[in-house]
Design a protein around this motif. Structure first.
Motif, PDB file in Angstrom:
ATOM      1  N   LYS A  74       0.846  -1.186   0.000  1.00 15.84           N
ATOM      2  CA  LYS A  74       0.000   0.000   0.000  1.00 15.84           C
ATOM      3  C   LYS A  74       0.885   1.240   0.000  1.00 15.84           C
ATOM      4  O   LYS A  74       1.949   1.257   0.608  1.00 15.84           O
ATOM      5  CB  LYS A  74      -0.908   0.014   1.221  1.00 15.84           C
ATOM      6  N   ILE A  75       0.422   2.246  -0.707  1.00 17.18           N
ATOM      7  CA  ILE A  75       1.111   3.536  -0.771  1.00 17.18           C
ATOM      8  C   ILE A  75       0.210   4.547  -0.080  1.00 17.18           C
ATOM      9  O   ILE A  75      -1.004   4.543  -0.275  1.00 17.18           O
ATOM     10  CB  ILE A  75       1.334   3.979  -2.243  1.00 17.18           C
ATOM     11  N   TYR A  76       0.814   5.385   0.743  1.00 14.31           N
ATOM     12  CA  TYR A  76       0.059   6.403   1.454  1.00 14.31           C
ATOM     13  C   TYR A  76       0.578   7.782   1.093  1.00 14.31           C
ATOM     14  O   TYR A  76       1.747   7.944   0.763  1.00 14.31           O
ATOM     15  CB  TYR A  76       0.168   6.203   2.970  1.00 14.31           C
ATOM     16  N   MET A  77      -0.311   8.743   1.182  1.00 15.22           N
ATOM     17  CA  MET A  77       0.067  10.122   0.946  1.00 15.22           C
ATOM     18  C   MET A  77      -0.430  10.938   2.125  1.00 15.22           C
ATOM     19  O   MET A  77      -1.545  10.740   2.597  1.00 15.22           O
ATOM     20  CB  MET A  77      -0.572  10.624  -0.341  1.00 15.22           C
ATOM     21  N   LYS A  78       0.421  11.821   2.616  1.00 17.42           N
ATOM     22  CA  LYS A  78       0.031  12.653   3.736  1.00 17.42           C
ATOM     23  C   LYS A  78      -0.834  13.790   3.216  1.00 17.42           C
ATOM     24  O   LYS A  78      -0.503  14.431   2.231  1.00 17.42           O
ATOM     25  CB  LYS A  78       1.278  13.213   4.417  1.00 17.42           C
ATOM     26  N   SER A  79      -1.953  14.018   3.878  1.00 19.79           N
ATOM     27  CA  SER A  79      -2.828  15.094   3.429  1.00 19.79           C
ATOM     28  C   SER A  79      -3.118  16.045   4.571  1.00 19.79           C
ATOM     29  O   SER A  79      -3.230  15.625   5.720  1.00 19.79           O
ATOM     30  CB  SER A  79      -4.147  14.534   2.907  1.00 19.79           C
TER      31      SER A  79
END
Length: 157
Positions: A74-79
């Motif tokens: 899984k790839i996550y992006m900080k928002s």
């Protein structure tokens, strides 16, 4: 804000090597923790050194992210979030990024993979000068990863 340099994508044999490398060295951690060493910018630098030296090609950040996703990570992006003055970084929620959300030519900061930062750090240490390192545990860890890397090279040939 960091931007990546886009070049032609990898051919099928290069993608296969990259994905075999990922599955050989990494497994999903199952957590959403973000560290400097599991951020795409850091992983990219480590992969760039390894692949340029040993395979004669260099994957870019998008190649790496897509390969991790193809391998089930899984790839996550900080928002959102706010700037933490003590830590000097942005605090925010991590949102999972799906295949169709990956940028082709866009900003790549704040993308994290669910991988162990310790493995990335160990792989980066393989390219350090051993006499500079004094800790016998770190030297043993490097030698273990060098053996694992040699096994990987034999596996793909």
């Amino acid at each position: 804000m960091k931007f990546l340099l886009i070049r032609e994508s990898l051919d099928d044999s290069q993608k296969e090597i990259l994905e075999k490398f990922i599955t050989h060295f990494f497994e999903p951690t199952g957590n959403r923790r973000n560290y400097r060493t599991n951020e795409i910018e850091y992983v990219y630098v480590v992969f760039y050194k390894i692949f340029k030296k040993h395979f004669g090609f260099t994957p870019n950040q998008v190649d790496i992210l897509k390969s991790f996703q193809n391998c089930g990570f899984k790839i996550y992006m900080k928002s959102g979030g706010s700037k933490d003055k003590k830590l000097g970084r942005t605090l925010g929620k991590l949102i999972e990024v799906s295949n169709f959300d990956l940028p082709e030519k866009a900003k790549m900061d704040n993308h994290f993979m669910e991988i162990s930062p310790l493995i990335v750090k160990a792989l980066s240490r393989m390219h350090m000068n051993l006499p500079l390192l004094k800790d016998p545990n770190i030297i043993k860890e490097i030698k273990d990863y060098e053996i694992k890397f040699e096994n990987f090279l034999r596996l793909i040939k």
